[in-house]
Design a protein around this motif. Sequence first.
Motif, PDB file in Angstrom:
ATOM      1  N   SER A 124      39.091  41.926  46.153  1.00  9.34           N
ATOM      2  CA  SER A 124      40.015  40.892  45.713  1.00  9.34           C
ATOM      3  C   SER A 124      39.232  39.463  45.893  1.00  9.34           C
ATOM      4  O   SER A 124      39.958  38.549  45.441  1.00  9.34           O
ATOM      5  CB  SER A 124      41.025  40.938  47.058  1.00  9.34           C
ATOM      6  OG  SER A 124      41.920  42.105  46.985  1.00  9.34           O
ATOM      7  N   GLU A 125      38.235  39.336  46.270  1.00 11.85           N
ATOM      8  CA  GLU A 125      37.608  38.038  46.322  1.00 11.85           C
ATOM      9  C   GLU A 125      37.195  37.608  44.945  1.00 11.85           C
ATOM     10  O   GLU A 125      36.655  38.583  44.033  1.00 11.85           O
ATOM     11  CB  GLU A 125      36.138  38.217  46.906  1.00 11.85           C
ATOM     12  CG  GLU A 125      35.184  36.999  47.253  1.00 11.85           C
ATOM     13  CD  GLU A 125      36.004  36.130  48.180  1.00 11.85           C
ATOM     14  OE1 GLU A 125      36.039  34.952  48.276  1.00 11.85           O
ATOM     15  OE2 GLU A 125      36.426  36.709  49.237  1.00 11.85           O
ATOM     16  N   GLY A 126      37.524  36.452  44.665  1.00 16.82           N
ATOM     17  CA  GLY A 126      37.173  35.746  43.335  1.00 16.82           C
ATOM     18  C   GLY A 126      38.084  36.302  42.177  1.00 16.82           C
ATOM     19  O   GLY A 126      38.242  35.784  41.262  1.00 16.82           O
ATOM     20  N   VAL A 127      39.311  36.851  42.500  1.00 16.82           N
ATOM     21  CA  VAL A 127      40.516  37.409  41.618  1.00 16.82           C
ATOM     22  C   VAL A 127      41.418  36.095  41.812  1.00 16.82           C
ATOM     23  O   VAL A 127      41.797  35.653  42.681  1.00 16.82           O
ATOM     24  CB  VAL A 127      41.133  38.499  42.078  1.00 16.82           C
ATOM     25  CG1 VAL A 127      42.466  38.901  41.170  1.00 16.82           C
ATOM     26  CG2 VAL A 127      40.267  39.809  41.939  1.00 16.82           C
ATOM     27  N   ASP A 128      41.878  35.432  40.508  1.00 12.83           N
ATOM     28  CA  ASP A 128      42.794  34.595  40.411  1.00 12.83           C
ATOM     29  C   ASP A 128      43.973  34.999  39.791  1.00 12.83           C
ATOM     30  O   ASP A 128      44.917  33.833  39.597  1.00 12.83           O
ATOM     31  CB  ASP A 128      42.008  32.993  39.959  1.00 12.83           C
ATOM     32  CG  ASP A 128      41.350  33.454  38.728  1.00 12.83           C
ATOM     33  OD1 ASP A 128      42.037  34.397  37.809  1.00 12.83           O
ATOM     34  OD2 ASP A 128      40.812  32.576  38.163  1.00 12.83           O
ATOM     35  N   THR A 129      44.095  36.131  39.104  1.00 12.93           N
ATOM     36  CA  THR A 129      45.323  36.447  38.660  1.00 12.93           C
ATOM     37  C   THR A 129      45.738  38.080  39.093  1.00 12.93           C
ATOM     38  O   THR A 129      44.850  38.820  38.847  1.00 12.93           O
ATOM     39  CB  THR A 129      45.074  36.431  36.893  1.00 12.93           C
ATOM     40  OG1 THR A 129      44.993  35.174  36.537  1.00 12.93           O
ATOM     41  CG2 THR A 129      46.396  36.818  36.107  1.00 12.93           C
ATOM     42  N   VAL A 130      46.994  38.176  39.363  1.00 11.89           N
ATOM     43  CA  VAL A 130      47.496  39.427  39.534  1.00 11.89           C
ATOM     44  C   VAL A 130      48.731  39.581  38.826  1.00 11.89           C
ATOM     45  O   VAL A 130      49.611  38.997  38.557  1.00 11.89           O
ATOM     46  CB  VAL A 130      47.735  39.485  41.087  1.00 11.89           C
ATOM     47  CG1 VAL A 130      48.289  40.988  41.433  1.00 11.89           C
ATOM     48  CG2 VAL A 130      46.564  39.199  41.832  1.00 11.89           C
ATOM     49  N   VAL A 131      48.820  40.891  38.043  1.00 12.36           N
ATOM     50  CA  VAL A 131      49.919  40.885  37.186  1.00 12.36           C
ATOM     51  C   VAL A 131      50.834  42.373  37.931  1.00 12.36           C
ATOM     52  O   VAL A 131      50.209  43.141  38.598  1.00 12.36           O
ATOM     53  CB  VAL A 131      49.622  41.389  35.904  1.00 12.36           C
ATOM     54  CG1 VAL A 131      49.105  40.190  35.224  1.00 12.36           C
ATOM     55  CG2 VAL A 131      48.524  42.731  35.673  1.00 12.36           C
TER      56      VAL A 131
END
Length: 107
Positions: A49-56
């Motif tokens: 989850s580190e560095g993720v800036d978009t979740v759909v």
Amino acid sequence: MVGDTTSGDRIEKSFRGISQRLAVHYLRNLGGHPVVDGEPQDPDSDVESEGVDTVVGEGWTAELSNRKVNPAGSIMLTEVSVIFTGEPQILSELVEKFSRKAMRAGG
């Protein structure tokens, strides 16, 4: 929760006391898929989850950012902002569930 803005099918909320990594984790638990290199990943994948800036998710997207804030004195806190977009009925339930999870963090 710090602040929020609602406009049709867009809701922006800010939270203190959680990390962006934890916010992504919560969104994954709510059925979201982290986006890595422009491609949604399986929510159960071993993608960090580190560095993720978009979740759909089905009918919604969440864009995350964070910054350090100084609410009082010398204490610095992380403030995570999430911009939820999607179908209004879906967003209402998603934001409520996410907010409950985020309010429990750190306590």
